[in-house]
Scaffold this active site. Structure first.
Site, PDB file in Angstrom:
ATOM      1  CB  THR A 171      -4.338  -7.948   8.240  1.00 33.79           C
ATOM      2  OG1 THR A 171      -5.317  -7.338   7.165  1.00 33.79           O
ATOM      3  CG2 THR A 171      -3.993  -9.230   7.771  1.00 33.79           C
ATOM      4  CG  HIS A 217      -2.014  -1.149   1.092  1.00 30.25           C
ATOM      5  ND1 HIS A 217      -2.819  -1.303   2.140  1.00 30.25           N
ATOM      6  CD2 HIS A 217      -2.376  -1.823   0.092  1.00 30.25           C
ATOM      7  CE1 HIS A 217      -3.939  -2.137   1.590  1.00 30.25           C
ATOM      8  NE2 HIS A 217      -3.475  -2.723   0.346  1.00 30.25           N
TER       9      HIS A 217
HETATM   10  P1  NAD Z   1      -7.389  -3.141  10.194  1.00 31.45           P
HETATM   11  O1  NAD Z   1      -7.498  -1.815  10.790  1.00 31.45           O
HETATM   12  O2  NAD Z   1      -8.712  -3.400   9.265  1.00 31.45           O
HETATM   13  O3  NAD Z   1      -7.484  -4.126  11.110  1.00 31.45           O
HETATM   14  C1  NAD Z   1      -6.584  -4.469  12.081  1.00 31.45           C
HETATM   15  C2  NAD Z   1      -6.638  -5.844  12.813  1.00 31.45           C
HETATM   16  O4  NAD Z   1      -5.476  -6.036  13.580  1.00 31.45           O
HETATM   17  C3  NAD Z   1      -7.696  -6.381  13.322  1.00 31.45           C
HETATM   18  O5  NAD Z   1      -8.258  -7.615  13.097  1.00 31.45           O
HETATM   19  C4  NAD Z   1      -7.467  -6.313  14.715  1.00 31.45           C
HETATM   20  O6  NAD Z   1      -8.126  -7.461  15.514  1.00 31.45           O
HETATM   21  C5  NAD Z   1      -5.998  -6.409  14.758  1.00 31.45           C
HETATM   22  N1  NAD Z   1      -5.188  -6.152  16.002  1.00 31.45           N
HETATM   23  C6  NAD Z   1      -5.232  -5.142  16.608  1.00 31.45           C
HETATM   24  N2  NAD Z   1      -4.232  -4.996  17.545  1.00 31.45           N
HETATM   25  C7  NAD Z   1      -3.667  -6.050  17.275  1.00 31.45           C
HETATM   26  C8  NAD Z   1      -2.339  -6.509  18.075  1.00 31.45           C
HETATM   27  N3  NAD Z   1      -2.023  -6.014  19.365  1.00 31.45           N
HETATM   28  N4  NAD Z   1      -1.925  -7.687  17.864  1.00 31.45           N
HETATM   29  C9  NAD Z   1      -2.406  -8.441  16.842  1.00 31.45           C
HETATM   30  N5  NAD Z   1      -3.522  -8.117  15.860  1.00 31.45           N
HETATM   31  C10 NAD Z   1      -4.008  -6.871  16.504  1.00 31.45           C
HETATM   32  O7  NAD Z   1      -6.159  -2.969   9.197  1.00 31.45           O
HETATM   33  P2  NAD Z   1      -5.521  -3.892   7.855  1.00 31.45           P
HETATM   34  O8  NAD Z   1      -6.067  -5.382   7.931  1.00 31.45           O
HETATM   35  O9  NAD Z   1      -4.245  -3.695   8.136  1.00 31.45           O
HETATM   36  O10 NAD Z   1      -6.269  -3.232   6.707  1.00 31.45           O
HETATM   37  C11 NAD Z   1      -6.655  -1.826   6.523  1.00 31.45           C
HETATM   38  C12 NAD Z   1      -5.734  -0.906   6.155  1.00 31.45           C
HETATM   39  O11 NAD Z   1      -5.187  -0.069   6.685  1.00 31.45           O
HETATM   40  C13 NAD Z   1      -4.458  -1.379   5.069  1.00 31.45           C
HETATM   41  O12 NAD Z   1      -4.403  -1.058   3.845  1.00 31.45           O
HETATM   42  C14 NAD Z   1      -3.297  -0.617   5.696  1.00 31.45           C
HETATM   43  O13 NAD Z   1      -2.368   0.071   4.673  1.00 31.45           O
HETATM   44  C15 NAD Z   1      -3.958   0.495   6.538  1.00 31.45           C
HETATM   45  N6  NAD Z   1      -3.489   1.141   7.896  1.00 31.45           N
HETATM   46  C16 NAD Z   1      -2.198   0.996   7.852  1.00 31.45           C
HETATM   47  C17 NAD Z   1      -1.726   1.613   9.322  1.00 31.45           C
HETATM   48  C18 NAD Z   1      -0.280   1.659   9.510  1.00 31.45           C
HETATM   49  O14 NAD Z   1       0.508   1.705   8.361  1.00 31.45           O
HETATM   50  N7  NAD Z   1       0.026   1.409  10.636  1.00 31.45           N
HETATM   51  C19 NAD Z   1      -2.606   1.953  10.147  1.00 31.45           C
HETATM   52  C20 NAD Z   1      -3.935   2.117   9.920  1.00 31.45           C
HETATM   53  C21 NAD Z   1      -4.388   1.547   8.723  1.00 31.45           C
END
Ligand code: NAD
Length: 484
Positions: free
Chosen positions: A219, A121
């Site tokens: 994810t 991404h």
């Molecule tokens: P999402 O927000 O849809 O899902 C996050 C997942 O992480 C959930 O299933 C949740 O249960 C799990 N989770 C939360 N805390 C956790 C932990 N401590 N340990 C293990 N699991 C945990 O995110 P996604 O699936 O990555 O998809 C959404 C999009 O969001 C992606 O395209 C991504 O690029 C983008 N995104 C990126 C960031 C980043 O770069 N840090 C932050 C937010 C969103």
């Protein structure tokens, strides 16, 4: 903290594998303080995606979009990689064939040391020119002082870009432009409605075709890609392991699910994989040699040699004993009788001579050995404190200088060097001095004098090692195994 439950199947799969793919999502960065997209504190609860993360939004209001990305860069720049990021980086160094596929744009994987990585991404730390298509890096310089840049386009990032392009007058909050061609820059992030780069996807699918284990971490599968990747890898025969706090769209495709926080599960999983790997190697060498195997663990003070030795013993069980090198003590009379104490060129006589003597006794497989030990607590010899029973196959000796002296080095059948991140080693040595009653100041002084000298001397011995292990924020990682 809930105890981490890790199935032995996952540990075994990772021990046997040499082709591993890791897929990560926002959840791996949650423990670094970066909000995920979905979930209770998710980013999209407060912002509308279509206002901020689409090509149409950028065309309509590029300043607003840059502000939003400045805000996110500010947040991510101040965050630190957590133990889960460090374990993923350690996996990359460990496995011959490895690929990290991250959906995250926060840059934390690369800050933890990941290199064989595809950022599907994009990244907050890059911008792309709309005119010529070039990608430019956005330097991660501005956030150390912790000053908020929320809501200002002319944040440090924009200023960096302005400096490259003096034609733009500062203060007018110009949109970032490409220094080389003057084109408008946009965040190099995949927006809603945009497609994945075909070449990049090809690389990912090729790695999945060959992968033996695929870890899918943090994810939701709300974006379809992780589900597609899991399905493809499963069909190609990989073991799919999901690490997440809850069930997700990926769960039904996973052979194993480890439920909990990535920052807690991954270090424990990695510790078990590494200890398992080492004990496999020790057993193999034991079989090859026949008889007792003398194993040395050397390394700088604070590296955690005794913890590693105890972890190995926990797996090897009653077949193994652990002996700290500085625990060997033989009465002078006995050393004199053997003519050892008077020998020249042995400034560190105490440990070294005692060890030579002990090794001679321990090598004899046909009898139990009683070792006179020195008590660190009592600062005096303790007679016959450790008995090495007949059934002992593995004698694990740990000590700083173990391989420094040829006599000792040659007596060992397997030489393990445990290296350590200097900051970690320092912190653990200082904590140990404090536990022994030293004030913080004294503990630091002791470290600065004795331990640093020790470290410098010990580093000279690492060349003799057949197995190199590194300890850092990820725990232990076997970095090299050589010379059977
Ligand atoms: P999402 O927000 O849809 O899902 C996050 C997942 O992480 C959930 O299933 C949740 O249960 C799990 N989770 C939360 N805390 C956790 C932990 N401590 N340990 C293990 N699991 C945990 O995110 P996604 O699936 O990555 O998809 C959404 C999009 O969001 C992606 O395209 C991504 O690029 C983008 N995104 C990126 C960031 C980043 O770069 N840090 C932050 C937010 C969103």
């Amino acid at each position: 903290m809930i105890p981490v439950i890790i199935s032995g199947t996952v540990v075994t799969a990772l021990r046997r594998a040499n082709r591993v793919v890791v897929v990560t999502g926002a959840g791996i960065s949650a423990e670094s303080g970066i909000p995920t997209f979905r979930g209770a504190e998710g980013l999209w609860r407060n912002f509308k995606a279509e206002d901020l993360a689409t090509p149409a939004a950028f065309a309509r209001n590029p300043r607003l979009v840059w502000e939003w990305y400045d805000w996110r860069r500010n947040l991510c720049g101040k965050a630190q990689p957590n133990p889960a990021h460090h374990v993923v980086a350690a996996m990359e160094r460990f496995y011959h064939h490895f690929l990290l596929v991250t959906q995250n744009v926060d840059g934390l994987h690369s800050r933890a040391g990941s290199r064989r990585m595809v950022e599907v991404h994009g990244s907050l730390w890059r911008a792309r020119c709309l005119k010529c298509g070039d990608t430019v890096e956005l330097p991660m310089t501005s956030f150390e002082d912790g000053k908020a840049v929320v809501g200002r386009v002319s944040s440090r990032v924009a200023r960096c870009l302005e400096e490259e392009n003096p034609a733009r007058s500062p203060g007018l909050q110009p949109l970032p432009t490409h220094a080389a061609c003057g084109g408008t820059l946009r965040p190099a992030v995949l927006w809603f409605g945009e497609s994945y780069e075909p070449a990049m996807l090809q690389q990912v699918f090729t790695a999945l075709e060959e992968a033996q284990v695929v870890l899918i971490i943090g994810t939701s599968g709300g974006v379809a890609l992780p589900v597609d990747l899991a399905a493809q890898a499963r069909q190609a025969g990989a073991t799919i392991v999901e690490i997440n706090r809850e069930r997700t769209a990926v769960s039904r495709l996973a052979h194993e699910r480890l439920e909990g926080r990535a920052g807690e599960i991954l270090p424990e999983l990695w510790r078990r994989v590494q200890v398992g790997h080492l004990t496999d190697e020790i057993r193999a060498r034991g079989r090859h040699k026949g008889g007792r195997l003398m194993i040395g663990i050397a390394g700088p003070p604070g590296a955690g040699k005794s913890t590693l030795a105890q972890a190995l013993k926990a797996v090897l069980g009653r077949e193994a004993v652990v002996v700290p090198m500085d625990g060997f003590h033989f009465p002078n009379a006995r050393l004199d009788a053997l003519g050892l104490r008077a020998r020249k060129g042995a400034p560190e006589t105490f440990d070294r001579l005692a060890f030579e003597l002990a090794v001679a006794e321990l090598r004899a497989t046909q009898k139990p050995v009683s070792l006179p030990l020195y008590s660190r607590e009592l600062h005096e010899p303790v007679a016959d404190a450790l008995t090495v029973p007949l059934a002992t196959s593995f004698v694990i000796v740990e000590g700083n200088y173990l391989f420094l002296w040829p006599e000792v080095r040659n007596a060992l059948d397997l030489k393990i060097y445990l290296d350590c991140d200097p900051a970690l080693a320092r912190a653990s040595v200082i904590a140990r001095h404090q536990q022994g009653g030293a004030s913080e100041e004294e503990a630091v002084r002791k470290f600065e004098t004795n331990d640093r000298l020790n470290s410098e001397t010990v580093h000279a011995t690492r060349g003799a090692a057949e197995i190199m292990i590194r300890r850092n924020a990820a725990g232990w990682t076997v970095e090299r195994v050589g010379g059977t």
